[in-house]
Design a protein around this motif. Sequence first.
Motif, PDB file in Angstrom:
ATOM      1  N   LEU A 156      -5.561  -4.279  -1.013  1.00 31.29           N
ATOM      2  CA  LEU A 156      -4.548  -4.856  -0.119  1.00 31.29           C
ATOM      3  C   LEU A 156      -5.243  -5.332   1.142  1.00 31.29           C
ATOM      4  O   LEU A 156      -5.861  -4.524   1.841  1.00 31.29           O
ATOM      5  N   ARG A 213       1.941  -5.090  -8.802  1.00 26.82           N
ATOM      6  CA  ARG A 213       1.592  -6.424  -8.310  1.00 26.82           C
ATOM      7  C   ARG A 213       2.795  -7.066  -7.598  1.00 26.82           C
ATOM      8  O   ARG A 213       2.659  -7.636  -6.504  1.00 26.82           O
ATOM      9  N   GLU A 264      -4.281 -10.697   1.769  1.00 24.64           N
ATOM     10  CA  GLU A 264      -4.515 -10.961   0.346  1.00 24.64           C
ATOM     11  C   GLU A 264      -4.198  -9.716  -0.476  1.00 24.64           C
ATOM     12  O   GLU A 264      -4.385  -8.593  -0.015  1.00 24.64           O
ATOM     13  N   VAL A 265      -3.719  -9.939  -1.687  1.00 24.22           N
ATOM     14  CA  VAL A 265      -3.548  -8.872  -2.681  1.00 24.22           C
ATOM     15  C   VAL A 265      -4.481  -9.195  -3.844  1.00 24.22           C
ATOM     16  O   VAL A 265      -4.409 -10.277  -4.423  1.00 24.22           O
ATOM     17  N   ARG A 266      -5.384  -8.270  -4.171  1.00 24.26           N
ATOM     18  CA  ARG A 266      -6.390  -8.534  -5.204  1.00 24.26           C
ATOM     19  C   ARG A 266      -6.397  -7.412  -6.226  1.00 24.26           C
ATOM     20  O   ARG A 266      -6.268  -6.234  -5.870  1.00 24.26           O
ATOM     21  N   ILE A 316      -1.041  -8.608   6.174  1.00 24.22           N
ATOM     22  CA  ILE A 316      -1.637  -8.559   4.829  1.00 24.22           C
ATOM     23  C   ILE A 316      -2.135  -9.949   4.467  1.00 24.22           C
ATOM     24  O   ILE A 316      -1.357 -10.883   4.306  1.00 24.22           O
ATOM     25  N   LYS A 332       5.415  -5.659  -6.186  1.00 22.46           N
ATOM     26  CA  LYS A 332       5.788  -4.995  -4.940  1.00 22.46           C
ATOM     27  C   LYS A 332       4.759  -5.234  -3.834  1.00 22.46           C
ATOM     28  O   LYS A 332       5.113  -5.409  -2.658  1.00 22.46           O
ATOM     29  N   LEU A 333       3.459  -5.244  -4.186  1.00 25.36           N
ATOM     30  CA  LEU A 333       2.433  -5.521  -3.190  1.00 25.36           C
ATOM     31  C   LEU A 333       2.534  -6.970  -2.696  1.00 25.36           C
ATOM     32  O   LEU A 333       2.354  -7.246  -1.505  1.00 25.36           O
ATOM     33  N   SER A 334       2.816  -7.876  -3.620  1.00 25.62           N
ATOM     34  CA  SER A 334       2.980  -9.278  -3.226  1.00 25.62           C
ATOM     35  C   SER A 334       4.198  -9.455  -2.311  1.00 25.62           C
ATOM     36  O   SER A 334       4.181 -10.256  -1.365  1.00 25.62           O
ATOM     37  N   ALA A 378       3.179  -8.436   1.076  1.00 25.26           N
ATOM     38  CA  ALA A 378       2.346  -9.470   1.689  1.00 25.26           C
ATOM     39  C   ALA A 378       3.193 -10.608   2.247  1.00 25.26           C
ATOM     40  O   ALA A 378       2.866 -11.178   3.300  1.00 25.26           O
ATOM     41  N   TRP A 403      -5.944  -2.062  -7.330  1.00 26.66           N
ATOM     42  CA  TRP A 403      -5.496  -3.054  -6.359  1.00 26.66           C
ATOM     43  C   TRP A 403      -6.176  -2.891  -5.017  1.00 26.66           C
ATOM     44  O   TRP A 403      -6.439  -1.775  -4.560  1.00 26.66           O
TER      45      TRP A 403
END
Length: 349
Positions: free
Chosen positions: A349, A324, A339-341, A337, A326-328, A331, A347
Amino acid sequence: MTIVTEGLSPVASDVVSLEAVHIVQVYRRQPIVLVRGSGSKVYDADGREYLDLISGVGVASLGHANPRLAAAISAQARELLHCSNLFFHPLQGQVAARLSRLSGLSRTFFCNSGAEAVEACLKFTRRYWHTRGEPRPGLVALESSFHGRTIGSLSVTGEEHYRTPFEPLLGNVTFVPPNDRDALLNAVTRGIGAIIVEPIQGEGGVRPLTAEFAGAIAEACASTGALLIADEVQCGLGRTGAPFYFTQLGLKPHALALGKALGAGVPIGAAVISDEVANALAFGDHGSTYGGNLLACRAALVFLEELIDRGLLNHVASVGAFARAKLSELARRHATIQEVRGAGLMWGL
């Protein structure tokens, strides 16, 4: 249908050419012939290594060629693979007891896949209302949902392009937008037998249901008596860092559909239901030749032991928090990007 073998090695080309003649062409396969795996990696016929980020579409919950799983199913194969459901064997009850402790639902019907589990939940819902002498054939499902490819599970799948070529399907299905509280409350009337939802929509884009929407589901069930079916075939059994995501939303389903991760690669599905629903069923109401066979149950026991007793669930929660973050971070750095859900190790992306 033409299948291109250009650029493939002779070994891979032979495999692809044989399938082109003899296999029903319903899969858009990638031109890769996989022959073995180890942990999170798989290898093709030419020895190339790949990182498996789809885990066999949510199935390889213990990785590939897990030593404990391999030893268990090998041992079981030397003892007894199959026992008719006209007789007892020692493993079904053990798996069912573990699923009950995790879910809070008391009884399990074993089948062979997630779609079959959804089908069983739908059928048990119909039987419940028939037993009560109050036919309520209506169903409420969500747009963008995916519940399987059998006629029943397809009927409650919210993507038209899956449904249209096979219509007419089951009638009396109303689709509402996910996370639209008012639309749900308006759709669920006394004629609705059940609401079916994925607590996190998988194929629909990794879309978690909101707490507000979960509250609307609970309100609708309480006010109308409609049953709740939670389809956790994709998001269940630890993928989100919790045994089941419905618990994170405060929901209490009457039926729960499971598959994919439960067998760690060996086909198994399960419909886990409340006593209230189970008490409406009678001998012969449903069945499965292979459902709950010894090999599948042995694999499920190994998976559940790894998940709960050997720390896999805690590992998912820990690594999921890292994912979470790293993906955020990605973003924040890239405007592409939007949204990250997701949760845990599920996950979008």
